[in-house]
Write a protein that holds these residues in place. Sequence first.
Motif, PDB file in Angstrom:
ATOM      1  N   TRP A 107      25.691  30.603 -27.804  1.00  6.94           N
ATOM      2  CA  TRP A 107      24.775  31.727 -27.978  1.00  6.94           C
ATOM      3  C   TRP A 107      23.417  31.408 -27.377  1.00  6.94           C
ATOM      4  N   THR A 108      22.761  32.480 -26.954  1.00  8.67           N
ATOM      5  CA  THR A 108      21.452  32.369 -26.329  1.00  8.67           C
ATOM      6  C   THR A 108      20.506  33.334 -27.024  1.00  8.67           C
ATOM      7  N   GLU A 109      19.332  32.844 -27.348  1.00  7.87           N
ATOM      8  CA  GLU A 109      18.310  33.698 -27.958  1.00  7.87           C
ATOM      9  C   GLU A 109      17.275  34.048 -26.887  1.00  7.87           C
ATOM     10  N   HIS A 110      17.054  35.347 -26.702  1.00  8.95           N
ATOM     11  CA  HIS A 110      16.078  35.856 -25.733  1.00  8.95           C
ATOM     12  C   HIS A 110      14.881  36.401 -26.500  1.00  8.95           C
ATOM     13  N   THR A 111      13.684  36.115 -26.048  1.00  8.65           N
ATOM     14  CA  THR A 111      12.485  36.531 -26.770  1.00  8.65           C
ATOM     15  C   THR A 111      12.236  38.030 -26.704  1.00  8.65           C
ATOM     16  N   SER A 112      12.803  38.700 -25.696  1.00  9.34           N
ATOM     17  CA  SER A 112      12.552  40.133 -25.530  1.00  9.34           C
ATOM     18  C   SER A 112      13.655  40.764 -24.690  1.00  9.34           C
ATOM     19  N   TRP A 113      13.645  42.084 -24.647  1.00 12.06           N
ATOM     20  CA  TRP A 113      14.567  42.844 -23.811  1.00 12.06           C
ATOM     21  C   TRP A 113      14.372  42.472 -22.341  1.00 12.06           C
ATOM     22  N   GLU A 114      13.125  42.347 -21.941  1.00 16.98           N
ATOM     23  CA  GLU A 114      12.808  41.996 -20.554  1.00 16.98           C
ATOM     24  C   GLU A 114      13.336  40.602 -20.202  1.00 16.98           C
ATOM     25  N   ALA A 115      13.204  39.662 -21.135  1.00 19.24           N
ATOM     26  CA  ALA A 115      13.719  38.313 -20.901  1.00 19.24           C
ATOM     27  C   ALA A 115      15.243  38.326 -20.781  1.00 19.24           C
ATOM     28  N   PHE A 116      15.899  39.128 -21.583  1.00 17.98           N
ATOM     29  CA  PHE A 116      17.357  39.266 -21.506  1.00 17.98           C
ATOM     30  C   PHE A 116      17.768  39.814 -20.148  1.00 17.98           C
ATOM     31  N   LEU A 117      17.113  40.894 -19.710  1.00 16.35           N
ATOM     32  CA  LEU A 117      17.449  41.491 -18.413  1.00 16.35           C
ATOM     33  C   LEU A 117      17.207  40.510 -17.268  1.00 16.35           C
ATOM     34  N   ALA A 118      16.126  39.753 -17.347  1.00 11.02           N
ATOM     35  CA  ALA A 118      15.827  38.771 -16.307  1.00 11.02           C
ATOM     36  C   ALA A 118      16.907  37.689 -16.262  1.00 11.02           C
ATOM     37  N   ALA A 119      17.398  37.279 -17.427  1.00  7.63           N
ATOM     38  CA  ALA A 119      18.442  36.251 -17.475  1.00  7.63           C
ATOM     39  C   ALA A 119      19.756  36.770 -16.886  1.00  7.63           C
ATOM     40  N   LEU A 120      20.028  38.066 -17.060  1.00 10.46           N
ATOM     41  CA  LEU A 120      21.255  38.655 -16.514  1.00 10.46           C
ATOM     42  C   LEU A 120      21.211  38.720 -15.003  1.00 10.46           C
TER      43      LEU A 120
END
Length: 154
Positions: free
Chosen positions: A56-69
């Motif tokens: 599992w990965t914890e992303h600090t924000s929606w933007e951080a999640f999208l950037a990781a994708l």
Amino acid sequence: MRMALYQPDIPGNTGAIMRTAACLGLPVDLIGPCGFVVSEKRVRRAGMDYLDRLDWTEHTSWEAFLAALNGTARLVLLSTKADTRYSEFTFLADDILLVGRESAGTPDDVHAAADARVRVPMAPGMRSLNVAQALAMVLGEDLRQTDGFPKEQD
């Protein structure tokens, strides 16, 4: 295939989803901020001892999640506002199943970012299913269509 939880706010549901993911060998993305501390006892109780085996990965924000994708997979949002029933949708093996907050769902920008939106049909007058149960239903159909269930040993 992955599961993503957008700003979850009920630790028991998050733990149950994480346990499901661990048992099926699937990764989970937690998109913050969460409404609780992820190491909270209620998350661990629902996830039991399976969480140590979870990717599992914890992303600090929606933007951080999208950037990781980085646009690498299709986002499939589970939403009561979706037009398409999950049972009528064609899933892909690398889909990311995204669920919203238990208390508020997802905002318009998250809806807009999703590549597809699906819903679980419900009886008239009912507002929503428990997010962990809805995700498990959709996940089961996704895994069936893509032959993604773990291979069992005899």
